[in-house]
Design a protein around this motif. Structure first.
Motif, mmCIF file in Angstrom:
data_model
loop_
_atom_site.group_PDB
_atom_site.id
_atom_site.type_symbol
_atom_site.label_atom_id
_atom_site.label_comp_id
_atom_site.label_asym_id
_atom_site.label_seq_id
_atom_site.Cartn_x
_atom_site.Cartn_y
_atom_site.Cartn_z
ATOM 1 N N LEU A 177 -4.830 7.715 6.078
ATOM 2 C CA LEU A 177 -3.384 7.642 6.120
ATOM 3 C C LEU A 177 -2.536 6.782 5.253
ATOM 4 N N LEU A 178 -3.098 5.680 4.773
ATOM 5 C CA LEU A 178 -2.645 4.829 3.725
ATOM 6 C C LEU A 178 -2.857 5.000 2.334
ATOM 7 N N THR A 179 -3.841 5.631 2.204
ATOM 8 C CA THR A 179 -4.117 5.841 0.694
ATOM 9 C C THR A 179 -4.302 7.122 0.169
ATOM 10 N N ARG A 180 -4.021 7.488 -1.051
ATOM 11 C CA ARG A 180 -4.234 8.860 -1.782
ATOM 12 C C ARG A 180 -5.583 8.773 -2.324
ATOM 13 N N ASP A 181 -6.536 8.140 -2.012
ATOM 14 C CA ASP A 181 -7.756 7.895 -2.831
ATOM 15 C C ASP A 181 -8.426 9.279 -2.633
ATOM 16 N N LYS A 182 -9.060 9.664 -3.901
ATOM 17 C CA LYS A 182 -9.572 11.130 -4.392
ATOM 18 C C LYS A 182 -10.861 11.040 -4.347
ATOM 19 N N SER A 183 -11.508 12.164 -3.930
ATOM 20 C CA SER A 183 -12.743 12.128 -4.045
ATOM 21 C C SER A 183 -13.415 11.905 -5.381
ATOM 22 N N GLU A 184 -14.735 11.795 -5.260
ATOM 23 C CA GLU A 184 -15.548 11.303 -6.321
ATOM 24 C C GLU A 184 -15.618 12.237 -7.528
ATOM 25 N N THR A 185 -15.346 13.672 -6.921
ATOM 26 C CA THR A 185 -15.435 14.740 -7.993
ATOM 27 C C THR A 185 -14.134 14.801 -8.932
ATOM 28 N N GLU A 186 -12.997 14.571 -8.179
ATOM 29 C CA GLU A 186 -11.688 14.348 -8.603
ATOM 30 C C GLU A 186 -11.401 13.332 -9.381
ATOM 31 N N ARG A 187 -11.881 12.090 -9.180
ATOM 32 C CA ARG A 187 -11.750 10.857 -9.700
ATOM 33 C C ARG A 187 -12.711 11.066 -11.204
ATOM 34 N N ARG A 188 -13.910 11.681 -11.078
ATOM 35 C CA ARG A 188 -14.612 11.893 -12.480
ATOM 36 C C ARG A 188 -13.976 12.701 -13.288
ATOM 37 N N LYS A 189 -13.297 13.986 -12.819
ATOM 38 C CA LYS A 189 -12.356 14.904 -13.637
ATOM 39 C C LYS A 189 -11.362 14.136 -14.274
ATOM 40 N N GLU A 190 -10.514 13.416 -13.517
ATOM 41 C CA GLU A 190 -9.506 12.605 -14.358
ATOM 42 C C GLU A 190 -9.933 11.667 -15.315
ATOM 43 N N TYR A 191 -11.070 10.863 -14.787
ATOM 44 C CA TYR A 191 -11.490 9.935 -15.794
ATOM 45 C C TYR A 191 -11.846 10.659 -17.108
ATOM 46 N N THR B 107 0.831 -1.325 0.042
ATOM 47 C CA THR B 107 0.004 0.038 -0.025
ATOM 48 C C THR B 107 0.700 1.207 -0.202
ATOM 49 N N LEU B 108 1.580 1.249 0.752
ATOM 50 C CA LEU B 108 2.647 2.424 0.879
ATOM 51 C C LEU B 108 3.480 2.705 -0.271
ATOM 52 N N TYR B 109 3.991 1.562 -0.929
ATOM 53 C CA TYR B 109 4.833 1.569 -2.152
ATOM 54 C C TYR B 109 3.994 1.958 -3.288
ATOM 55 N N PHE B 110 2.790 1.702 -3.416
ATOM 56 C CA PHE B 110 1.851 2.481 -4.434
ATOM 57 C C PHE B 110 1.561 3.866 -3.986
ATOM 58 N N ARG B 111 1.361 4.331 -2.999
ATOM 59 C CA ARG B 111 1.077 5.317 -2.489
ATOM 60 C C ARG B 111 2.004 6.713 -2.913
ATOM 61 N N VAL B 112 3.367 6.111 -2.704
ATOM 62 C CA VAL B 112 4.439 7.225 -2.731
ATOM 63 C C VAL B 112 5.108 6.889 -4.246
ATOM 64 N N ARG C 157 -5.361 -1.086 -3.572
ATOM 65 C CA ARG C 157 -6.080 -0.836 -4.759
ATOM 66 C C ARG C 157 -6.812 0.276 -5.160
ATOM 67 N N ARG C 158 -6.741 1.202 -3.849
ATOM 68 C CA ARG C 158 -7.039 2.641 -3.617
ATOM 69 C C ARG C 158 -5.928 3.751 -4.227
ATOM 70 N N ASN C 159 -5.107 2.932 -4.223
ATOM 71 C CA ASN C 159 -3.644 3.683 -4.817
ATOM 72 C C ASN C 159 -3.308 3.796 -6.222
ATOM 73 N N MET C 160 -4.340 2.666 -6.790
ATOM 74 C CA MET C 160 -4.194 2.311 -7.923
ATOM 75 C C MET C 160 -4.843 3.162 -9.105
#
Length: 541
Positions: free
Chosen positions: A473-487, A233-238, A287-290
């Motif tokens: 603490l462990l994930t950089r999971d973004k908000s729904e709005t941010e994920r939608r914009k990136e998608y 998790t930390l590896y994917f986060r950084v 998976r939240r960091n993927m």
């Protein structure tokens, strides 16, 4: 090397391998197309494997001369096939239902396995030594104990496959699944502990030594699994550069799974238990960091590798019937030992399941003073019925070829037990569901609402800790709005490339209309693996 030498190296085995794969796929498609739920796919695979093994034995075609496609040994099973199956089980676990029944699952997997071994030893060792049958060889108590430990490994793949297709109650599904995965880990740990004991120096305190070894190995295995999962998790986060490389994400995730399994085995602990908890942590946090593409690719790849491994295992199991898959070990059929094993297996499981589930219901009734959380009696019978034996016990018994004088008899008996339970019990799963009137087509979302409504204080505290401490603490999971914009940005960029290449008209489909809503508490379902890639394929006019 010339092209002619390549063609003449191994043509016949590769031809047979291609025919086997095509035949298996065709058989599975026929089962799904005609909705033949009463016929488990595992049973079909075993029959095909037996037919292939018989064909190679009665014909003059030695397809194993250079490339042994039917070879099966314990090391290959435990090193290459089993880890990905267990990891997939943890990664696609329905966490809400699993942790709701976690105490019951652990009691069935640990205490239940010990009870199962004790009852099986009693039902096999005593009659075998006190029934005077001419020509039967004496089997020591320690050999019987080791064999009974091996055949206590359950493998309800056929049952769970039918459960998935019929959408059976998720609580029942996860009780059976959770017990089977943890049971395999417990059996492996106990088997390794028995192998480390000298049979000639057995003492009364040997049981204490075995239990102590089991306890510390279990704790270390779970800890290793959690640590490796958190490291992933930390590896994917950084490393945000992975966001645009889905297959790199998948490869890295699988490497962490292998690392978890191998590390536990190196320190003589349970790789099965370690990789299971690594899968759970990776599903919850890693998976939240993927990226969205990485999530889809990981789901597809892990499920594919798991299904291929399961197919290979049951194919080898079927081929072993003809004696082709176990190398130099020959079959030794002892009818009394086989009969006692077939009788003792269901009886021992009955003494395991019914008392422990009754105790679990009593504790639930005292704590909640409500009958809503009780396990129904019909679930008792279904859990008992689902105690199939399969590849794990067959893989373990192959290890006994080097340590036991009766290895051929043990292997033949285990093979018969596995085939009989898969063919008979697996085929009877659907009639048993109808007989017990267990509901099917249960909606997962509705069941989840009930889980939330009946959540205990402990589960509520764990959920609060996960949502408010660990996840931020462990994930950089973004908000729904941010994920939608990136998608949408990725979709627009992909459509522009297709328009420039002439593969798409200048009137692209709205990316926003194709955006998948990703739920926080859902694992491996259509919403998560609903795919940006699929959306792009649909937009290629």
């Amino acid at each position: 090397m010339s092209s002619e030498s390549i063609i003449n190296t191994h043509p016949l085995p590769l031809f047979f391998l291609a025919v086997i794969i095509i035949g298996l796929i065709a058989a599975q498609q026929v089962i799904h197309h005609y909705k033949l739920s009463i016929i488990p796919e595992t049973a079909v695979i075993i029959v095909i494997g037996a037919a292939i093994g018989l064909l190679t034995r009665v014909t003059f075609l030695d397809i194993n001369q250079h490339f042994d496609i039917l070879s099966f040994d314990a090391e290959s099973f435990f090193l290459y096939l089993l880890p990905i199956i267990v990891f997939e089980g943890g990664y696609c676990l329905q966490k809400a239902f699993f942790f709701r029944n976690i105490v019951t699952i652990f009691s069935l997997a640990i205490v239940g396995t010990v009870i199962n071994i004790a009852v099986t030893v009693l039902l096999i060792y005593v009659p075998y030594h006190f029934i005077p049958i001419p020509g039967t060889e004496s089997v020591s108590f320690f050999e019987t104990l080791t064999f009974c430990t091996v055949i206590s490994a359950i493998d309800p793949v056929a049952t769970l496959a039918i459960f998935n297709s019929l959408k059976v109650d998720p609580d029942l599904h996860n009780l059976i699944f959770g017990e089977s995965v943890l049971n395999d880990a417990v059996v492996v740990v106990l088997f390794n502990a028995l192998n480390g004991i000298n049979a000639d120096s057995l003492r009364w305190f040997t049981v204490i030594e075995i239990m102590w070894s089991f306890c510390w190995k279990t704790v270390v295995s779970i800890t290793l699994g959690l640590v490796v999962g958190l490291l992933a998790t930390l590896y994917f986060r950084v490393t945000p550069m992975f966001m645009s490389r889905p297959w790199t994400e998948v490869g890295t995730l699988l490497c962490f799974a292998i690392l978890s399994y191998v590390t536990a085995e190196i320190v003589h602990c349970s790789g099965v238990m370690s990789v299971l908890f690594t899968g759970i942590i990776c599903a919850q946090y890693t998976r939240r960091n993927m990226s969205s593409d990485g999530r889809e690719a990981a789901h597809v790849t892990i499920e594919l590798l798991s299904r291929v491994s399961e197919t290979a295992i049951f194919l080898f199991l079927g081929a072993a019937i003809s004696g082709k898959a176990e190398g130099s070990v020959q079959h030794d059929f002892n009818w009394l030992f086989v009969l006692l094993t077939l009788i003792s297996a269901p009886i021992a499981r009955l003494f395991n399941v019914v008392p422990l589930l009754s105790l679990a219901n009593l504790i639930r009734l005292i704590r909640s003073r409500s009958r809503k959380k009780l396990i129904p009696a019909k679930h008792f019978m279904m859990i008992w019925y689902s105690g199939l034996r399969g590849a794990v016990c067959f893989g373990l018994v192959l290890y006994m070829t080097e340590t036991s004088a009766h290895s051929s008899m043990f292997m033949t008996t285990t093979l018969i037990l596995a085939v009989v339970t898969v063919l008979c019990t697996g085929t009877g799963t659907l009639p048993m569901l109808k007989l017990l009137r267990i509901p099917t087509n249960v909606q997962i979302e509705e069941a989840k609402k009930d889980v939330v409504a009946t959540r205990s204080k402990v589960h509520g505290a764990m959920h609060y800790l996960d949502a408010n401490v660990l996840r931020p603490l462990l994930t950089r999971d973004k908000s729904e709005t941010e994920r939608r914009k990136e998608y949408i940005a990725r979709e627009v960029h992909g459509q522009e490339e297709l328009i420039e290449s002439g593969k798409m008209t200048s009137n692209p489909i709205s990316a926003a209309s194709l955006y998948p809503v990703v739920g926080d508490d859902t694992l491996c379902d259509a919403s998560i693996v609903s795919s940006p890639a699929k959306s792009r394929r649909e937009s290629q006019v």
